[in-house]
Design an enzyme around this catalytic site. Structure first.
Site, PDB file in Angstrom:
ATOM      1  N   ASP A 159       0.829  -1.205   0.000  1.00  0.00           N
ATOM      2  CA  ASP A 159       0.000   0.000   0.000  1.00  0.00           C
ATOM      3  C   ASP A 159       0.864   1.257   0.000  1.00  0.00           C
ATOM      4  O   ASP A 159       1.510   1.563   0.996  1.00  0.00           O
ATOM      5  CB  ASP A 159      -0.891  -0.038   1.242  1.00  0.00           C
ATOM      6  CG  ASP A 159      -1.801   1.182   1.321  1.00  0.00           C
ATOM      7  OD1 ASP A 159      -2.035   1.822   0.273  1.00  0.00           O
ATOM      8  OD2 ASP A 159      -2.264   1.499   2.426  1.00  0.00           O
ATOM      9  N   ASP A 359      -1.687   5.809  -6.065  1.00  0.00           N
ATOM     10  CA  ASP A 359      -2.174   4.950  -4.992  1.00  0.00           C
ATOM     11  C   ASP A 359      -2.412   3.531  -5.503  1.00  0.00           C
ATOM     12  O   ASP A 359      -3.276   3.308  -6.351  1.00  0.00           O
ATOM     13  CB  ASP A 359      -3.471   5.537  -4.431  1.00  0.00           C
ATOM     14  CG  ASP A 359      -4.017   4.710  -3.282  1.00  0.00           C
ATOM     15  OD1 ASP A 359      -3.205   4.077  -2.578  1.00  0.00           O
ATOM     16  OD2 ASP A 359      -5.248   4.681  -3.086  1.00  0.00           O
TER      17      ASP A 359
END
Ligand SMILES: *[C@@H]1O[C@H](CO)[C@@H](O)[C@H](O)[C@H]1NC(C)=O
Ligand SMILES: *[C@@H]1O[C@H](CO)[C@@H](O)[C@H](O)[C@H]1NC(C)=O
Ligand SMILES: *[C@@H]1O[C@H](CO)[C@@H](O)[C@H](O)[C@H]1NC(C)=O
Ligand SMILES: *[C@@H]1O[C@H](CO)[C@@H](O)[C@H](O)[C@H]1NC(C)=O
Length: 479
Positions: A159, A359
């Site tokens: 992440d 992201d």
């Protein structure tokens, strides 16, 4: 005289030539092979997931820079779907949940700064943007990594939107199901709990102290969470070595579904993230298509590929948002022509609002509504003649290409603030959403404080993060 005449002829000729060229090619485009795209959506449903060691062992490169395998989630843990449309719907639902909670988290954090007149971090809201909100689990890409001594291997979500590393640990008062046996720190000789008075403990947004041992907590807007002891442990990169004393949370009270993963590696810009903990001056990843069964790598300390298009990496001065990777962009182009989007969309203002991040947890790129509308309209202008179709939310620009063999679509590119531009391949902005020939433009509007470059737009390129020089590189066709 003869020379002048010749020159004149050459000029007339080249003018004519240019005119012909611009008539036949008024804009830059890419061609979609419809039948082959549809076939791929059928093939993916017949895949069986694979978790063999052969496919998950570390990169074969013998270089000493650490390298980890990187798998799209659905190649490992794809639940059965009756058709491609239902697979698409579950991905989009997951994506919307992620974006909503990321946005909520940032919004609450910024409001908090305003209300108090200073930067007061609200840890409950901040610690991680990974939100398993839909019962299907979060995290689009997984790595396989060794943890502890002796080494045990685990699937971990990666992440770029958060910093704190953690995995589920025994004994567990509450653990969600994972595919590997749960890590048992008492069986690892390299496991060492952190004491409360360490600077590592104090760098956690949310920390506590129990019997002198540092406690971490990452929590999510939908009440999912991981809570436990903060410790250091050895992380192994297969043939490319290992790093001792990496800060990692040992979660003993975890709620939510991370779909088979044992935990999460934060790749953010903060001091607790994996790149920072292993002192990497750079890292890079290549995301293969969500439907692909192949895999790529997550590399650390590797040099940027020679063919990378380089753009600036920008830091948000607001300390609440300094985990995120903002890209210095000036705009976007469609069909080779800049779209009229106010440059302010891509700039971070004094309060920390605005800007565009990359992201790995978001699927479809998001732009503020008005910027999205400009982009979409520029795209739609070139595709007026195609039959439109209704797509699944949040995709609102879709085509019924059932009866087509090949279709031209305008190119889409990201224009960096340093003047460089990266042109996306068609598969990065036109998604099949079913096996019947419905294709949708893969961008969406967002009511929020920032814009996001999601997975679909990054797939197939190696993204390199040169942390030392604050440069991001996009290298096409390099998974
Ligand atoms: C925060 O403060 C700035 C500057 O005063 C203001 O422009 C902005 O609207 C405020 N935002 C919120 C959410 O209160
Ligand atoms: C932390 O506490 C331990 C024991 O309580 C002590 O020995 C050590 O010096 C302290 N470290 C720091 C950095 O204060
Ligand atoms: C990465 O490179 C930096 C600078 O050369 C070095 O200090 C660090 O130990 C390296 N990290 C790894 C994991 O190889
Ligand atoms: C797509 O177009 C075909 C004809 O080209 C038609 O038969 C079909 O019903 C259309 N599909 C949808 C979902 O509208």
């Amino acid at each position: 005289m003869a020379v002048t005449k010749n020159l004149l002829l050459v000029r007339i000729f080249s003018l004519l030539f240019t005119a012909v060229l611009s008539l036949s090619s008024p804009y830059s485009f890419d061609t979609l092979d419809v039948p082959s795209s549809i076939q791929k959506t059928l093939d993916v449903l017949s895949f069986t997931t694979h978790q063999s060691e052969a496919a998950t062992s570390s990169s074969s490169s013998s270089s000493s820079s650490p390298s980890l395998p990187l798998h799209p989630r659905d190649s490992l843990f794809q639940p059965q779907h009756k058709d491609y449309r239902s697979l698409t719907l579950s991905r989009l639902a997951r994506d919307s949940a992620r974006v909503d909670s990321l946005n909520l988290r940032l919004q609450l954090a910024l409001d908090n700064v305003n209300n108090s007149g200073q930067t007061v971090v609200q840890p409950e809201v901040l610690s991680s943007p990974v939100v398993p909100g839909t019962g299907e689990g979060s995290g689009q890409y997984y790595t396989r990594v060794g943890i502890g001594s002796p080494v045990k291997k685990f699937y971990m979500v990666i992440d770029t939107g958060s910093d704190v590393n953690w995995l589920q640990c025994k004994p567990c008062s509450s653990c969600y199901p994972q595919s590997d046996p749960i890590f048992n720190p008492s069986k690892s000789t390299s496991y060492s709990p952190l004491s409360c008075n360490t600077s590592t403990c104090r760098s956690l947004d949310s920390h506590g102290c129990r019997k002198g041992t540092c406690q971490f907590k990452v929590s999510y807007a939908d009440e999912s969470r991981a809570v436990g002891e903060f410790a250091t442990e050895t992380v192994s990169f297969g043939r490319s070595g290992k790093v001792n004393n990496v800060a990692i949370g040992c979660g003993r009270d975890n709620k939510g579904l991370f779909f088979g993963a044992a935990g999460l590696f934060g790749l953010g810009r903060g001091s607790l993230s994996l790149p920072a903990q292993i002192k990497a001056t750079s890292f890079s990843y290549c995301l293969v298509n969500h439907d692909s069964r192949s895999w790529s790598t997550l590399d650390f300390n590797s040099s940027m590929g020679a063919n990378s298009v380089r753009g600036p990496l920008i830091k948000n001065k607001n300390p609440i948002l300094d985990t995120l990777y903002y890209v210095g962009m000036s705009g976007m182009s469609v069909g080779g022509k800049p779209v009229s989007i106010p440059t302010s969309v891509f700039q971070i203002d004094d309060s920390g609002r605005g800007g565009i991040i990359v992201d790995t947890g978001t699927t479809i790129s998001r732009l503020p509504a008005s910027a999205y509308k400009s982009l979409r309209d520029a795209f739609a202008k070139h595709t007026k003649d195609l039959p439109s179709a209704t797509g699944p939310s949040p995709l609102d620009t879709c085509y019924n290409l059932t009866s087509f063999k090949s279709v031209k679509f305008p190119t889409v590119s990201f224009d960096f603030s340093n003047g460089k531009s990266v042109s996306l391949p068609l598969t990065n902005y036109l998604l099949p959403v079913d096996s019947e020939g419905t294709f949708c433009f893969a961008f969406a509007p967002m009511k929020g404080i920032l814009s996001i470059i999601g997975d679909v737009q990054m797939q197939g390129a190696r993204l390199s993060f040169d942390l030392k020089n604050s440069v991001i590189g996009f290298e096409r066709n390099s998974c």
